[in-house]
Design a protein around this motif. Structure first.
Motif, PDB file in Angstrom:
ATOM      1  N   ILE A 117      14.254   6.420  66.107  1.00 23.16           N
ATOM      2  CA  ILE A 117      12.885   5.944  66.240  1.00 23.16           C
ATOM      3  C   ILE A 117      12.518   5.251  64.944  1.00 23.16           C
ATOM      4  O   ILE A 117      12.623   5.840  63.864  1.00 23.16           O
ATOM      5  CB  ILE A 117      11.897   7.097  66.507  1.00 23.16           C
ATOM      6  N   ILE A 171       9.398  10.570  61.269  1.00 21.26           N
ATOM      7  CA  ILE A 171      10.526   9.771  61.770  1.00 21.26           C
ATOM      8  C   ILE A 171      11.680   9.795  60.768  1.00 21.26           C
ATOM      9  O   ILE A 171      12.853   9.936  61.142  1.00 21.26           O
ATOM     10  CB  ILE A 171      10.061   8.323  62.037  1.00 21.26           C
ATOM     11  N   ARG A 220      10.202  19.001  66.973  1.00 22.70           N
ATOM     12  CA  ARG A 220      11.610  19.113  66.617  1.00 22.70           C
ATOM     13  C   ARG A 220      11.804  19.279  65.122  1.00 22.70           C
ATOM     14  O   ARG A 220      12.766  19.893  64.677  1.00 22.70           O
ATOM     15  CB  ARG A 220      12.380  17.865  67.081  1.00 22.70           C
ATOM     16  N   ASN A 221      10.886  18.728  64.354  1.00 19.16           N
ATOM     17  CA  ASN A 221      11.019  18.753  62.899  1.00 19.16           C
ATOM     18  C   ASN A 221      10.102  19.773  62.245  1.00 19.16           C
ATOM     19  O   ASN A 221       9.813  19.685  61.048  1.00 19.16           O
ATOM     20  CB  ASN A 221      10.743  17.354  62.329  1.00 19.16           C
ATOM     21  N   LEU A 256       6.196  11.701  73.161  1.00 24.17           N
ATOM     22  CA  LEU A 256       7.219  11.504  72.137  1.00 24.17           C
ATOM     23  C   LEU A 256       6.738  11.961  70.761  1.00 24.17           C
ATOM     24  O   LEU A 256       7.514  12.501  69.972  1.00 24.17           O
ATOM     25  CB  LEU A 256       7.631  10.037  72.089  1.00 24.17           C
ATOM     26  N   THR A 257       5.455  11.750  70.477  1.00 24.27           N
ATOM     27  CA  THR A 257       4.918  12.184  69.189  1.00 24.27           C
ATOM     28  C   THR A 257       4.960  13.701  69.074  1.00 24.27           C
ATOM     29  O   THR A 257       5.375  14.254  68.044  1.00 24.27           O
ATOM     30  CB  THR A 257       3.470  11.695  69.025  1.00 24.27           C
ATOM     31  N   GLU A 311       6.928  15.781  70.677  1.00 22.24           N
ATOM     32  CA  GLU A 311       8.302  16.243  70.589  1.00 22.24           C
ATOM     33  C   GLU A 311       8.907  15.924  69.220  1.00 22.24           C
ATOM     34  O   GLU A 311       9.675  16.722  68.671  1.00 22.24           O
ATOM     35  CB  GLU A 311       9.150  15.599  71.699  1.00 22.24           C
ATOM     36  N   LEU A 312       8.553  14.768  68.668  1.00 22.23           N
ATOM     37  CA  LEU A 312       9.069  14.395  67.344  1.00 22.23           C
ATOM     38  C   LEU A 312       8.631  15.401  66.293  1.00 22.23           C
ATOM     39  O   LEU A 312       9.443  15.878  65.489  1.00 22.23           O
ATOM     40  CB  LEU A 312       8.581  12.992  66.986  1.00 22.23           C
ATOM     41  N   SER A 325      16.672  19.234  71.759  1.00 18.16           N
ATOM     42  CA  SER A 325      17.485  18.158  71.198  1.00 18.16           C
ATOM     43  C   SER A 325      18.455  17.583  72.206  1.00 18.16           C
ATOM     44  O   SER A 325      19.489  17.064  71.846  1.00 18.16           O
ATOM     45  CB  SER A 325      18.246  18.673  69.970  1.00 18.16           C
ATOM     46  N   ASP A 365      13.377  13.108  61.008  1.00 16.92           N
ATOM     47  CA  ASP A 365      14.149  13.227  62.235  1.00 16.92           C
ATOM     48  C   ASP A 365      15.496  12.522  62.110  1.00 16.92           C
ATOM     49  O   ASP A 365      16.496  12.959  62.697  1.00 16.92           O
ATOM     50  CB  ASP A 365      13.349  12.635  63.395  1.00 16.92           C
ATOM     51  N   TYR A 380      16.174  12.476  74.672  1.00 17.97           N
ATOM     52  CA  TYR A 380      15.277  12.015  73.634  1.00 17.97           C
ATOM     53  C   TYR A 380      15.897  10.809  72.932  1.00 17.97           C
ATOM     54  O   TYR A 380      17.119  10.708  72.818  1.00 17.97           O
ATOM     55  CB  TYR A 380      15.009  13.115  72.603  1.00 17.97           C
TER      56      TYR A 380
END
Length: 546
Positions: free
Chosen positions: A50, A508, A428-429, A421-422, A424-425, A42, A511, A46
């Motif tokens: 988004i 998204i 992260r969630n 990015l996908t 990591e998105l 985090s 996030d 980043y």
């Protein structure tokens, strides 16, 4: 890492601002909370927000767009040259040439005119009914597709539950029918002994039994999948313009392929008749120009790349359109969403689409080459090693490519940035990069199969009653079955991409700690976070088979 300006067109928040908002919602008590601020993932590099990028997008992956255009221009340039430079005498007219000792070359000795007689008696009657049936089927496919979409939107559960018994009954009936028909028929019973017929009968019944067991064990997942299908059908029903745009894109690809196919035919005619000596005799033989095989390779590669790029362009348009619907407020209908998605797909993101299409084309070529090698007489170890390498390549590519185009359509990012990015998105969630319900595809395929079979049966009954085709009515009905199956299969492909897009939009939302579509959150929150993860609410009811 791409800046947030590229993703959303907005300035990034100060580094001190937490990246991940605590996602506290009544729908998410089944999952663990998102990573804390101290999590390295985090960090401030980043993007803080988004969402769908409505602002003008910069051109991405321009190198691959230029490379694709180079392939296309070269294919058409050499194709035009092949058309102009072709030999007026085709290779099949070699018998009309003989060796002339005076000129030491092959000369034409006679003109042959070939006459083709078409006998259109009984076959003409069959062809007439076949064409009429296909045309009517194509016209009826529009209301049939709309019926499927709105039925899945309002009666998804009933439609799925009504189709599942047919998935079991159809193979059982065909198996029993084959066993009885083969037993009655003397020729079949002689070729297949009673023991073998019983083995086939039992084997098919066992396969059906396994299917029933899988459905029963995964019954809770079926219920979840029905809800996912209903949400995707709702999203698609709010963007019915896709049913007009996507077929037009496919038709455009066919029109684009037409001259290339013609160029391939003309390229075959580039050559000359040359004398060849064999056993003291001289005869004429067709010799193709040396550059023709290279042009064939170029044209075929261009067609494969173009087809893969068009599929990715369709996915891009679907994702961009659905994302605009998802992030719209108060369920208001977004104006010109399809137009803006088309403009982005064939504008700033055309290089990204070409890059993705190139990767898909390469994977398909490699997979085809390995499958071909596996069918040849190669050593067992070589086959195993090749298959392992290809499977590893395919797994790595699917891991990378999953949701990449969906994310690129939403944000306008380049291919590699979108893939990173996908991942990591979702990481992260606590969401999976590769896990989205695959049961939905199977259930939709079952529904499509049942509807196509019912349509074919109706067509067969009508042909039996209204025409004199006799046994040929089964052939015409089978063709209509294939046509409906292909059209509805395309609908399933669209729904699958809608499901993936909504999944990314849900991630998204998660996030950012927002809820744009509450009904989506109610359903997607229950998806497993990995292949080995069983949601708590499902474990309390029945085990999952994953």
């Amino acid at each position: 890492m791409a800046s947030s300006d590229d993703v959303t067109g907005k300035s990034p928040d100060p580094p001190s601002k937490p990246l991940l908002f605590p996602y506290i919602d009544e729908f998410h008590h089944h999952h663990s909370p998102p990573p804390s601020e101290s999590d390295p993932s985090s960090s401030s590099h980043y993007p803080t927000t988004i969402t769908y990028n409505y602002s003008p997008r910069p051109i991405k992956d321009l190198t691959f767009l230029l490379l694709f255009l180079l392939f296309v221009i070269s294919t058409f340039a050499f194709g035009i040259f092949a058309s102009i430079n072709r030999n007026p005498n085709p290779p099949s007219s070699v018998s009309a040439f003989s060796y002339d000792i005076r000129t030491d070359s092959c000369v034409k000795t006679e003109n042959r005119v070939l006459f083709f007689n078409l006998f259109l008696s009984d076959s003409g009657y069959i062809l007439k009914n076949l064409i009429l049936t296909v045309v009517v089927t194509l016209i009826l496919s529009i209301p049939i597709s709309l019926f499927v979409v709105f039925s899945l939107k309002h009666y998804a559960k009933q439609l799925v539950y009504a189709s599942l018994p047919f998935v079991v009954l159809v193979p059982v009936c065909l198996d029993v029918y084959w066993f009885v028909a083969c037993t009655v028929n003397d020729t079949c019973s002689e070729r297949f002994a009673l023991v073998y017929r019983i083995l086939v009968l039992v084997f098919v019944l066992l396969v059906v039994g396994v299917m029933v067991w899988i459905i029963v064990v995964n019954w809770s997942r079926v219920e979840l999948t029905v809800k996912i299908i209903r949400v995707s059908a709702d999203a698609l029903s709010n963007n019915l313009g896709l049913f007009g745009v996507l077929p037009v894109m496919s038709l455009g690809l066919v029109i684009y392929f037409a001259p290339i196919v013609l160029f391939l035919v003309f390229a075959r005619l580039n050559g000359e008749f040359v004398p060849r000596g064999k056993r003291g005799k001289v005869f004429c033989e067709w010799e193709q120009d040396g550059w023709v095989p290279a042009y064939y390779a170029l044209a075929i590669l261009t067609m494969l790349w173009s087809a893969a790029a068009m599929v990715e362009a369709q996915v891009y348009v679907i994702s961009g359109t659905i994302a605009q619907w998802y992030f719209s407020k108060d369920d208001s209908r977004v104006k010109r969403s399809i137009r803006s998605s088309l403009r982005n797909a064939f504008g700033p993101s055309s290089g990204t689409i070409c890059f993705s299409g190139l990767l898909i084309a390469i994977v398909r070529i490699v997979r085809g080459a390995v499958d071909t090698a596996a069918n040849e007489d190669a050593s067992g170890m070589v086959n195993v090693v090749l298959r392992c390498c290809v499977n590893a390549l395919l797994s790595a590519f699917e891991f990378l490519n999953k949701f990449t185009i969906n994310f690129a359509a939403i944000t306008g990012e380049a291919y590699c940035a979108s893939a990173r990015l996908t991942y990591e998105l979702l990481r992260r969630n606590l969401l999976s990069v590769v896990v989205v319900e695959v049961v939905s595809t199977r259930l939709l395929a079952a529904i499509v199969f049942v509807i196509s079979a019912i349509y074919a049966i109706v067509v067969c009954v009508i042909l039996k009653a209204a025409t004199d085709l006799g046994v040929d009515s089964y052939f015409v009905a089978a063709v209509s079955f294939v046509v409906v199956l292909v059209i509805l299969g395309f609908l399933v492909h669209v729904l699958d991409n809608v499901i993936d897009t909504v999944y990314i939009c849900y991630a998204i939302d998660r996030d950012k700690g927002e809820v744009c579509k509450a009904d989506v959150h109610e359903i997607y929150v229950h998806l497993p976070i990995s292949r080995n993860h069983n949601p708590a609410y499902l474990n309390a009811r029945t085990p999952l088979l994953v």
